[in-house]
Design a protein around this motif. Sequence first.
Motif, PDB file in Angstrom:
ATOM      1  N   GLY A  16      37.224  12.865  -6.737  1.00 45.18           N
ATOM      2  CA  GLY A  16      38.649  12.668  -6.831  1.00 45.18           C
ATOM      3  C   GLY A  16      39.185  11.257  -6.737  1.00 45.18           C
ATOM      4  O   GLY A  16      39.489  10.611  -7.741  1.00 45.18           O
ATOM      5  N   LEU A  17      39.344  10.768  -5.533  1.00 46.59           N
ATOM      6  CA  LEU A  17      39.999   9.485  -5.363  1.00 46.59           C
ATOM      7  C   LEU A  17      39.156   8.297  -5.830  1.00 46.59           C
ATOM      8  O   LEU A  17      39.731   7.331  -6.332  1.00 46.59           O
ATOM      9  N   PRO A  18      37.831   8.334  -5.758  1.00 49.32           N
ATOM     10  CA  PRO A  18      37.086   7.238  -6.388  1.00 49.32           C
ATOM     11  C   PRO A  18      37.330   7.165  -7.903  1.00 49.32           C
ATOM     12  O   PRO A  18      37.450   6.079  -8.467  1.00 49.32           O
ATOM     13  N   LEU A  19      37.445   8.313  -8.544  1.00 50.27           N
ATOM     14  CA  LEU A  19      37.749   8.334  -9.973  1.00 50.27           C
ATOM     15  C   LEU A  19      39.167   7.832 -10.235  1.00 50.27           C
ATOM     16  O   LEU A  19      39.414   7.087 -11.188  1.00 50.27           O
ATOM     17  N   THR A  20      40.096   8.196  -9.376  1.00 56.02           N
ATOM     18  CA  THR A  20      41.469   7.701  -9.482  1.00 56.02           C
ATOM     19  C   THR A  20      41.485   6.185  -9.335  1.00 56.02           C
ATOM     20  O   THR A  20      42.151   5.473 -10.101  1.00 56.02           O
ATOM     21  N   LEU A  44      44.066  -0.462  -2.349  1.00 56.84           N
ATOM     22  CA  LEU A  44      43.679   0.797  -2.997  1.00 56.84           C
ATOM     23  C   LEU A  44      42.201   1.107  -2.761  1.00 56.84           C
ATOM     24  O   LEU A  44      41.825   2.259  -2.549  1.00 56.84           O
ATOM     25  N   GLY A  45      41.378   0.077  -2.775  1.00 52.90           N
ATOM     26  CA  GLY A  45      39.954   0.267  -2.489  1.00 52.90           C
ATOM     27  C   GLY A  45      39.713   0.750  -1.067  1.00 52.90           C
ATOM     28  O   GLY A  45      38.871   1.626  -0.833  1.00 52.90           O
ATOM     29  N   LEU A  46      40.459   0.196  -0.116  1.00 48.58           N
ATOM     30  CA  LEU A  46      40.335   0.650   1.279  1.00 48.58           C
ATOM     31  C   LEU A  46      40.771   2.102   1.427  1.00 48.58           C
ATOM     32  O   LEU A  46      40.135   2.882   2.145  1.00 48.58           O
ATOM     33  N   LEU A  47      41.850   2.471   0.751  1.00 48.02           N
ATOM     34  CA  LEU A  47      42.291   3.877   0.793  1.00 48.02           C
ATOM     35  C   LEU A  47      41.246   4.789   0.156  1.00 48.02           C
ATOM     36  O   LEU A  47      41.017   5.906   0.618  1.00 48.02           O
ATOM     37  N   THR A  48      40.587   4.300  -0.884  1.00 49.89           N
ATOM     38  CA  THR A  48      39.520   5.083  -1.518  1.00 49.89           C
ATOM     39  C   THR A  48      38.351   5.276  -0.565  1.00 49.89           C
ATOM     40  O   THR A  48      37.819   6.386  -0.434  1.00 49.89           O
ATOM     41  N   LEU A  49      37.959   4.216   0.116  1.00 51.38           N
ATOM     42  CA  LEU A  49      36.874   4.337   1.106  1.00 51.38           C
ATOM     43  C   LEU A  49      37.252   5.314   2.218  1.00 51.38           C
ATOM     44  O   LEU A  49      36.420   6.117   2.657  1.00 51.38           O
ATOM     45  N   LEU A  50      38.502   5.236   2.654  1.00 53.39           N
ATOM     46  CA  LEU A  50      38.971   6.167   3.671  1.00 53.39           C
ATOM     47  C   LEU A  50      38.881   7.608   3.173  1.00 53.39           C
ATOM     48  O   LEU A  50      38.482   8.504   3.915  1.00 53.39           O
ATOM     49  N   SER A  51      39.207   7.831   1.903  1.00 57.42           N
ATOM     50  CA  SER A  51      39.136   9.187   1.350  1.00 57.42           C
ATOM     51  C   SER A  51      37.707   9.713   1.326  1.00 57.42           C
ATOM     52  O   SER A  51      37.466  10.891   1.555  1.00 57.42           O
ATOM     53  N   VAL A  52      36.747   8.833   1.055  1.00 57.43           N
ATOM     54  CA  VAL A  52      35.338   9.243   1.045  1.00 57.43           C
ATOM     55  C   VAL A  52      34.902   9.642   2.452  1.00 57.43           C
ATOM     56  O   VAL A  52      34.220  10.656   2.645  1.00 57.43           O
ATOM     57  N   VAL A  53      35.316   8.866   3.439  1.00 53.95           N
ATOM     58  CA  VAL A  53      34.994   9.191   4.830  1.00 53.95           C
ATOM     59  C   VAL A  53      35.622  10.529   5.219  1.00 53.95           C
ATOM     60  O   VAL A  53      34.960  11.388   5.813  1.00 53.95           O
ATOM     61  N   GLY A 133      47.407  13.528   0.641  1.00 57.75           N
ATOM     62  CA  GLY A 133      48.271  12.475   1.173  1.00 57.75           C
ATOM     63  C   GLY A 133      47.803  11.096   0.744  1.00 57.75           C
ATOM     64  O   GLY A 133      48.608  10.238   0.352  1.00 57.75           O
ATOM     65  N   LEU A 134      46.499  10.855   0.806  1.00 62.35           N
ATOM     66  CA  LEU A 134      45.950   9.577   0.360  1.00 62.35           C
ATOM     67  C   LEU A 134      46.163   9.371  -1.138  1.00 62.35           C
ATOM     68  O   LEU A 134      46.444   8.254  -1.587  1.00 62.35           O
TER      69      LEU A 134
END
Length: 148
Positions: A16-20, A44-53, A133-134
């Motif tokens: 999801g969010l990595p693709l976004t 945006l990259g930090l938010l993506t990393l947070l989504s993976v976690v 939310g992210l």
Amino acid sequence: MMVVGVAGVVLPVLPGLPLTFAGMVLAAWAGGFEQVGWVSLSLLGLLTLLSVVVDFLSTALGAKRVGASRLAIFGSVIGTFAGLFFLPLGLFVGPFAGALAGELLHGRKVGMATKVGLATWVGLVAGMVLKVGLAFAMLGLFFVAWFY
């Protein structure tokens, strides 16, 4: 890519969010990084990393909190993928059923296996809510950077 990525927030087959994020980087590149610069892309990259976690920890923490076995966690992953064939209900029933089956195979009683299945499901749903939310935060940040 961004639209497919946002769909991936609730469909576990898609990253999801990595693709976004990849779509956002591509859009920023297409615009010559004039509208969206390195500061915005870094956030945006930090938010993506947070989504993976969040993605990895939400289900596992829900299951581990009630003492789930490795088979239950493995079962919840298998159940999640199997649930994709029975959309949309399968997305909710699959992880529960997989964790339940894993616990039963581990030798737990039905009551404990059900408790683990429910905790796994709650973790999955909580993770999905956090990722949604992210996703909105990322889209908002991207569009603010693009248009202002």
